[in-house]
Design a protein around this motif. Structure first.
Motif, PDB file in Angstrom:
ATOM      1  N   MET A  37       1.075  -0.934  -0.030  1.00  0.00           N
ATOM      2  CA  MET A  37      -0.413   0.190   0.291  1.00  0.00           C
ATOM      3  C   MET A  37       1.045   1.466   0.053  1.00  0.00           C
ATOM      4  O   MET A  37       0.574   2.527  -1.171  1.00  0.00           O
ATOM      5  N   TYR A  38       1.931   1.290   0.660  1.00  0.00           N
ATOM      6  CA  TYR A  38       2.799   2.228   0.883  1.00  0.00           C
ATOM      7  C   TYR A  38       3.646   2.481  -0.710  1.00  0.00           C
ATOM      8  O   TYR A  38       4.165   3.226  -0.661  1.00  0.00           O
ATOM      9  N   LEU A 117     -11.810  -2.201  -4.478  1.00  0.00           N
ATOM     10  CA  LEU A 117     -12.002  -2.579  -3.115  1.00  0.00           C
ATOM     11  C   LEU A 117     -13.443  -3.882  -3.439  1.00  0.00           C
ATOM     12  O   LEU A 117     -13.927  -3.611  -3.804  1.00  0.00           O
ATOM     13  N   PHE A 118     -12.332  -5.445  -2.816  1.00  0.00           N
ATOM     14  CA  PHE A 118     -13.371  -6.434  -3.029  1.00  0.00           C
ATOM     15  C   PHE A 118     -13.883  -6.798  -1.134  1.00  0.00           C
ATOM     16  O   PHE A 118     -12.983  -6.393  -0.631  1.00  0.00           O
ATOM     17  N   GLU A 142     -10.923  -6.557   0.815  1.00  0.00           N
ATOM     18  CA  GLU A 142      -9.147  -7.356  -0.104  1.00  0.00           C
ATOM     19  C   GLU A 142      -8.886  -5.493  -0.967  1.00  0.00           C
ATOM     20  O   GLU A 142     -10.162  -5.189  -1.596  1.00  0.00           O
ATOM     21  N   ILE A 143      -7.680  -4.918  -0.786  1.00  0.00           N
ATOM     22  CA  ILE A 143      -7.709  -4.055  -1.645  1.00  0.00           C
ATOM     23  C   ILE A 143      -6.502  -4.620  -2.768  1.00  0.00           C
ATOM     24  O   ILE A 143      -5.478  -4.861  -2.524  1.00  0.00           O
ATOM     25  N   LYS A 144      -7.225  -4.265  -4.187  1.00  0.00           N
ATOM     26  CA  LYS A 144      -6.451  -4.830  -5.153  1.00  0.00           C
ATOM     27  C   LYS A 144      -5.802  -4.243  -6.558  1.00  0.00           C
ATOM     28  O   LYS A 144      -6.820  -2.887  -6.743  1.00  0.00           O
ATOM     29  N   SER A 145      -4.373  -3.428  -6.375  1.00  0.00           N
ATOM     30  CA  SER A 145      -4.373  -2.921  -7.656  1.00  0.00           C
ATOM     31  C   SER A 145      -4.627  -3.269  -9.216  1.00  0.00           C
ATOM     32  O   SER A 145      -5.198  -4.363  -9.653  1.00  0.00           O
ATOM     33  N   LEU A 152      -3.224  -5.346  -2.231  1.00  0.00           N
ATOM     34  CA  LEU A 152      -2.397  -4.552  -1.234  1.00  0.00           C
ATOM     35  C   LEU A 152      -2.757  -4.982  -0.073  1.00  0.00           C
ATOM     36  O   LEU A 152      -2.065  -3.778   0.392  1.00  0.00           O
ATOM     37  N   TRP A 153      -4.120  -5.038   0.306  1.00  0.00           N
ATOM     38  CA  TRP A 153      -4.179  -4.986   1.669  1.00  0.00           C
ATOM     39  C   TRP A 153      -5.540  -6.352   2.088  1.00  0.00           C
ATOM     40  O   TRP A 153      -6.385  -6.542   1.049  1.00  0.00           O
TER      41      TRP A 153
END
Length: 238
Positions: A37-38, A117-118, A142-145, A152-153
């Motif tokens: 994420m960073y 964001l899923f 989950e966060i996906k790029s 990512l998270w």
């Protein structure tokens, strides 16, 4: 083995069982837990319609109203949920499951989103008996790029609420408890508890670029949880 030795053996066994059941919480910083994420620094998130695995057919509609605002307050630009849902339907995407495992670059092309964001509704249920009732709301996220389709998270949030009411002793107290518990169960507001579950997992997210703590929260500590390999793994009840 004499009586004293039996007692000592029993106490030793109990001590071992007790110690094996005590798990010391492990803490980790946001920077250590979610380095991607960073590194990628997403600014805009596309909130996908929830994946509903609960027994409540209406859970998806209720829960979808609780996500967009807290994400925005956490410092990210979020695309209007209803607008994006309509666009997705026009493209024939009625369920988020259809796109979870496919490359997400099209979402960057269509919406300009940096990440997606899923969310998955694992539990949205009430367990009810005459004098006991619990309400459970459990969400995986989950966060996906949209650049790499990598996660990512990821986190989960679970809220378990005891809806039982103690009406006192005796038959009269039992009757009062049963009536009060039934009323509590019928009146339970799932969206309120969904917001609480959201707060647990959204609070673990590194804040976005529109938050004063942006890129300054890497040392904030979190309770480390086991890595969730995908959205099909059940959240842990807290």
């Amino acid at each position: 083995m004499n009586y004293v030795e039996k007692i000592k053996t029993s106490l030793l066994t109990l001590s071992i069982l007790f110690l094996s059941g005590c798990v010391t919480p492990t803490y980790i910083t946001k920077g250590e837990e979610f380095p991607k994420m960073y590194e990628e620094k997403p600014r805009s998130l596309l909130v996908m319609p929830p994946i509903n695995l609960s027994t409540d057919a209406e859970a998806k509609d209720y829960y979808s109203t609780t996500v967009e605002m807290p994400i925005a307050l956490h410092g990210y630009y979020t695309f209007p949920y209803q607008l994006t849902a309509d666009v997705l339907r026009q493209q024939g995407i009625y369920d988020s499951e259809l796109v979870y495992d496919v490359p997400l670059n099209k979402f960057h092309e269509y919406f300009g989103a940096d990440a997606v964001l899923f969310t998955k509704i694992v539990s949205w249920d009430t367990s009810y008996t005459v004098v006991a009732s619990t309400l459970t709301v459990s969400i995986n996220a989950e966060i996906k790029s949209t650049k790499t389709s990598e996660v990512l998270w990821q986190y989960n949030g679970t809220v378990v609420v005891d809806l039982a009411v103690n009406g006192g002793g005796g038959i009269a107290g039992l009757l009062v408890s049963a009536i009060a518990t039934a009323i509590n169960t019928a009146a339970a507001d799932y969206t309120t508890y969904a917001k609480q579950a959201n707060g647990r997992f959204i609070g673990s997210m590194p804040v976005g670029p529109y938050h004063p703590m942006y890129m300054k929260d890497q040392q904030v500590k979190l309770l480390k949880q086991s890595k969730v390999s995908d959205l099909d793994k059940t959240a842990t009840t807290e």
